[in-house]
Design a protein around this motif. Structure first.
Motif, PDB file in Angstrom:
ATOM      1  N   VAL A  56       0.838  -1.207   0.000  1.00  0.00           N
ATOM      2  CA  VAL A  56       0.000   0.000   0.000  1.00  0.00           C
ATOM      3  C   VAL A  56       0.870   1.253   0.000  1.00  0.00           C
ATOM      4  CG1 VAL A  56      -1.755   1.301   1.271  1.00  0.00           C
ATOM      5  CG2 VAL A  56      -1.857  -1.198   1.209  1.00  0.00           C
ATOM      6  N   ASN A  57       1.880   1.275   0.879  1.00  0.00           N
ATOM      7  CA  ASN A  57       2.733   2.460   1.011  1.00  0.00           C
ATOM      8  C   ASN A  57       3.571   2.712  -0.231  1.00  0.00           C
ATOM      9  OD1 ASN A  57       1.716   2.839   3.563  1.00  0.00           O
ATOM     10  ND2 ASN A  57       3.441   1.889   4.620  1.00  0.00           N
ATOM     11  N   MET A  58       4.022   1.643  -0.881  1.00  0.00           N
ATOM     12  CA  MET A  58       4.808   1.807  -2.104  1.00  0.00           C
ATOM     13  C   MET A  58       3.949   2.422  -3.203  1.00  0.00           C
ATOM     14  SD  MET A  58       7.685   1.587  -3.585  1.00  0.00           S
ATOM     15  CE  MET A  58       8.487   1.404  -5.176  1.00  0.00           C
ATOM     16  N   GLN A  59       2.701   1.967  -3.303  1.00  0.00           N
ATOM     17  CA  GLN A  59       1.810   2.528  -4.316  1.00  0.00           C
ATOM     18  C   GLN A  59       1.526   3.995  -4.033  1.00  0.00           C
ATOM     19  OE1 GLN A  59       1.098   0.792  -6.987  1.00  0.00           O
ATOM     20  NE2 GLN A  59       0.126   2.607  -7.869  1.00  0.00           N
ATOM     21  N   GLN A  60       1.342   4.340  -2.758  1.00  0.00           N
ATOM     22  CA  GLN A  60       1.083   5.726  -2.394  1.00  0.00           C
ATOM     23  C   GLN A  60       2.321   6.583  -2.630  1.00  0.00           C
ATOM     24  OE1 GLN A  60      -2.119   6.508  -1.648  1.00  0.00           O
ATOM     25  NE2 GLN A  60      -1.360   8.533  -2.075  1.00  0.00           N
ATOM     26  N   HIS A  61       3.495   6.001  -2.434  1.00  0.00           N
ATOM     27  CA  HIS A  61       4.770   6.668  -2.714  1.00  0.00           C
ATOM     28  C   HIS A  61       4.828   7.113  -4.180  1.00  0.00           C
ATOM     29  CE1 HIS A  61       9.198   7.146  -2.770  1.00  0.00           C
ATOM     30  NE2 HIS A  61       9.228   6.317  -3.798  1.00  0.00           N
ATOM     31  N   ILE A  62       4.439   6.227  -5.077  1.00  0.00           N
ATOM     32  CA  ILE A  62       4.423   6.554  -6.509  1.00  0.00           C
ATOM     33  C   ILE A  62       3.383   7.630  -6.806  1.00  0.00           C
ATOM     34  CG2 ILE A  62       4.009   5.650  -8.823  1.00  0.00           C
ATOM     35  CD1 ILE A  62       6.610   4.681  -7.526  1.00  0.00           C
ATOM     36  N   LYS A  63       2.207   7.509  -6.179  1.00  0.00           N
ATOM     37  CA  LYS A  63       1.152   8.519  -6.393  1.00  0.00           C
ATOM     38  C   LYS A  63       1.607   9.887  -5.899  1.00  0.00           C
ATOM     39  CE  LYS A  63      -2.609   8.253  -7.541  1.00  0.00           C
ATOM     40  NZ  LYS A  63      -3.245   8.507  -8.868  1.00  0.00           N
ATOM     41  N   ASP A  64       2.335   9.926  -4.789  1.00  0.00           N
ATOM     42  CA  ASP A  64       2.822  11.203  -4.258  1.00  0.00           C
ATOM     43  C   ASP A  64       3.810  11.858  -5.225  1.00  0.00           C
ATOM     44  OD1 ASP A  64       1.283  10.942  -2.000  1.00  0.00           O
ATOM     45  OD2 ASP A  64       2.899  10.189  -0.736  1.00  0.00           O
TER      46      ASP A  64
END
Length: 288
Positions: free
Chosen positions: A133-141
């Motif tokens: 989840v955090n890796m995907q949000q990292h990319i979105k950020d």
């Protein structure tokens, strides 16, 4: 698998240090520096996840790797890091250099191998789901930061091509179908959106699957939004930080409830950007 994880651990540590040093170097641009501090914190989280992975696979025979890193890949990825580190040490790092580094490394085999390791581990060890989840949000950020800058458009397109580790699920709870449809349209870029017509249906849905953000009205038949919130938090304590109330002008009693419980809320009607920012603020939290 051990070789892959050990190498990723070293790379994540270097990335964390690069972003911290770059944030100091480019501190005159607060927005840019804040972005780099955010990336540094992300990489520290990725480093911690891989250290946990190293402990999980230690002594186990169930994780043979189907791929090898290879010296060519190592040299290619590490060359990006070496160049950026030299520019930092020489005080010659520009914003363009840094964005080039961010996108080139995120798009490199480093990211592919991180995805590979987490995808394997999350199926048998649920503690690795937050890493996905955090890796995907990292990319979105990174995407959100690049979007306002036309000069970075080529980098933005490259980041958008990265493999998704996780697709966020959002829940909209409102008895007005027009509101549900509007919020689905506004938030479609942030994940898969489901709707519920009242708190009772919303409660059933969050019992069935994980929703990264829950947007709810207050006044609804069967079960209102506040009762929905109370019951949801009682059943799933960690859900409280994922609620956003989108409601008509609340009375003093409801305002007190929101404030006492530190609940985010937006008054109907509100600008589209305010709604999107409210949800993105919830999605940008990092899971533990």
């Amino acid at each position: 698998m051990k070789e892959i994880i050990d190498w990723i651990i070293g790379i994540e540590d270097r990335a964390h240090k690069i972003y911290e040093k770059a944030a100091f170097l480019l501190k005159d641009d607060k927005a840019f520096a804040d972005f780099l501090w955010h990336l540094a914190a992300d990489e520290k989280g990725h480093y911690d996840s891989m250290c946990m992975a190293a402990e999980v696979i230690k002594g186990e025979k169930d994780y043979p790797s189907l791929v090898l890193i290879g010296d060519v890949v190592k040299q290619k990825v590490e060359a990006y890091f070496g160049l950026c580190e030299k520019r930092i040490e020489a005080n010659k790092l520009t914003k363009e250099n840094l964005i080039d580094f961010v996108v080139a490394t995120e798009y490199s085999e480093w990211n592919d191998l991180f995805v590979y390791a987490v995808n394997i581990l999350k199926h048998s060890h649920r503690q690795f789901i937050p890493a996905a989840v955090n890796m995907q949000q990292h990319i979105k950020d990174i995407e959100r930061f690049l979007e306002p800058y036309p000069k970075f458009s080529k980098f933005l397109e490259k980041i958008r091509q990265l493999t998704a580790l996780w697709q966020e699920k959002l829940l909209v709870v409102d008895d007005d179908n027009a509101i549900v449809d509007l919020l689905k349209a506004i938030l479609s870029d942030e994940g898969v959106i489901e709707g519920a017509v009242n708190g009772e249906e919303g409660l059933e849905k969050i019992g069935e699957k994980y929703f990264a953000a829950i947007v709810t009205d207050v006044d609804m038949p069967v079960m209102n939004g506040i009762e929905f919130y109370k019951k949801a938090v009682k059943l799933f304590p960690n859900v409280k930080d994922r609620f956003l109330f989108f409601t008509g002008l609340p009375d003093e009693q409801r305002l007190s409830f929101f404030r006492e419980n530190n609940i985010k809320f937006i008054i109907k009607p509100s600008p589209i950007d305010d709604i999107r920012r409210g949800v993105i603020g919830i999605l940008s939290r990092r899971l533990k």
